[in-house]
Design a protein around this motif. Structure first.
Motif, PDB file in Angstrom:
ATOM      1  N   GLN A  67       2.355   1.673  -3.516  1.00 18.49           N
ATOM      2  CA  GLN A  67       1.341   2.128  -4.471  1.00 18.49           C
ATOM      3  C   GLN A  67       1.024   3.604  -4.254  1.00 18.49           C
ATOM      4  O   GLN A  67       0.867   4.357  -5.223  1.00 18.49           O
ATOM      5  CB  GLN A  67       0.075   1.290  -4.342  1.00 18.49           C
ATOM      6  N   ASN A  68       0.908   4.025  -3.012  1.00 18.83           N
ATOM      7  CA  ASN A  68       0.617   5.431  -2.720  1.00 18.83           C
ATOM      8  C   ASN A  68       1.756   6.340  -3.151  1.00 18.83           C
ATOM      9  O   ASN A  68       1.516   7.436  -3.662  1.00 18.83           O
ATOM     10  CB  ASN A  68       0.314   5.625  -1.238  1.00 18.83           C
ATOM     11  N   ARG A  69       2.994   5.894  -2.988  1.00 19.90           N
ATOM     12  CA  ARG A  69       4.141   6.686  -3.453  1.00 19.90           C
ATOM     13  C   ARG A  69       4.119   6.819  -4.972  1.00 19.90           C
ATOM     14  O   ARG A  69       4.431   7.882  -5.506  1.00 19.90           O
ATOM     15  CB  ARG A  69       5.444   6.041  -3.004  1.00 19.90           C
ATOM     16  N   GLU A  70       3.773   5.739  -5.661  1.00 21.81           N
ATOM     17  CA  GLU A  70       3.693   5.791  -7.124  1.00 21.81           C
ATOM     18  C   GLU A  70       2.597   6.749  -7.578  1.00 21.81           C
ATOM     19  O   GLU A  70       2.743   7.415  -8.605  1.00 21.81           O
ATOM     20  CB  GLU A  70       3.437   4.401  -7.693  1.00 21.81           C
ATOM     21  N   LYS A  71       1.517   6.843  -6.833  1.00 22.12           N
ATOM     22  CA  LYS A  71       0.424   7.759  -7.175  1.00 22.12           C
ATOM     23  C   LYS A  71       0.800   9.210  -6.888  1.00 22.12           C
ATOM     24  O   LYS A  71       0.422  10.119  -7.628  1.00 22.12           O
ATOM     25  CB  LYS A  71      -0.831   7.408  -6.375  1.00 22.12           C
ATOM     26  N   LEU A  72       1.524   9.431  -5.801  1.00 20.57           N
ATOM     27  CA  LEU A  72       1.866  10.793  -5.400  1.00 20.57           C
ATOM     28  C   LEU A  72       3.012  11.400  -6.204  1.00 20.57           C
ATOM     29  O   LEU A  72       3.069  12.615  -6.363  1.00 20.57           O
ATOM     30  CB  LEU A  72       2.228  10.832  -3.909  1.00 20.57           C
TER      31      LEU A  72
ATOM     32  N   HIS B 150      -5.313   6.460 -11.171  1.00 23.50           N
ATOM     33  CA  HIS B 150      -5.628   7.162  -9.919  1.00 23.50           C
ATOM     34  C   HIS B 150      -6.709   8.216 -10.143  1.00 23.50           C
ATOM     35  O   HIS B 150      -7.651   8.319  -9.354  1.00 23.50           O
ATOM     36  CB  HIS B 150      -4.372   7.804  -9.341  1.00 23.50           C
TER      37      HIS B 150
ATOM     38  N   ALA C 159       0.831  -1.204   0.000  1.00 25.65           N
ATOM     39  CA  ALA C 159       0.000   0.000   0.000  1.00 25.65           C
ATOM     40  C   ALA C 159       0.868   1.257   0.000  1.00 25.65           C
ATOM     41  O   ALA C 159       0.572   2.223  -0.720  1.00 25.65           O
ATOM     42  CB  ALA C 159      -0.940  -0.004   1.208  1.00 25.65           C
ATOM     43  N   VAL C 160       1.941   1.248   0.770  1.00 21.38           N
ATOM     44  CA  VAL C 160       2.845   2.397   0.820  1.00 21.38           C
ATOM     45  C   VAL C 160       3.482   2.611  -0.547  1.00 21.38           C
ATOM     46  O   VAL C 160       3.568   3.739  -1.045  1.00 21.38           O
ATOM     47  CB  VAL C 160       3.914   2.203   1.921  1.00 21.38           C
TER      48      VAL C 160
END
Length: 68
Positions: free
Chosen positions: A11-16, A61, A8-9
């Motif tokens: 994936q969130n970094r890739e989105k941000l 996203h 999850a971390v």
């Protein structure tokens, strides 16, 4: 459990990353982020440009984000 959190971390970094790099680009070139309407502005246009250029993570996203 740790694997799920790490996934999850990641994936969130890739989105941000594309969002934050677009904000930094606008700031470093003295470009305003927003326009007169909430859905218009330089940042939204730049993010749309990145999607059109092939950023699939950002596209997924934005497509999955709520419209509030």
């Amino acid at each position: 459990m740790d694997r799920a959190v790490n996934k999850a971390v990641t994936q969130n970094r890739e989105k941000l990353f594309p969002i934050l790099s677009s904000i930094l680009f606008c700031c470093s070139h003295d470009i305003a982020l927003r326009g007169k309407e909430p859905t218009q502005g330089n940042l939204c246009d730049l993010l749309q440009f990145r999607i059109e250029a092939g950023d699939t993570v950002l596209k997924d996203h934005v497509k999955g984000a709520s419209k509030d």
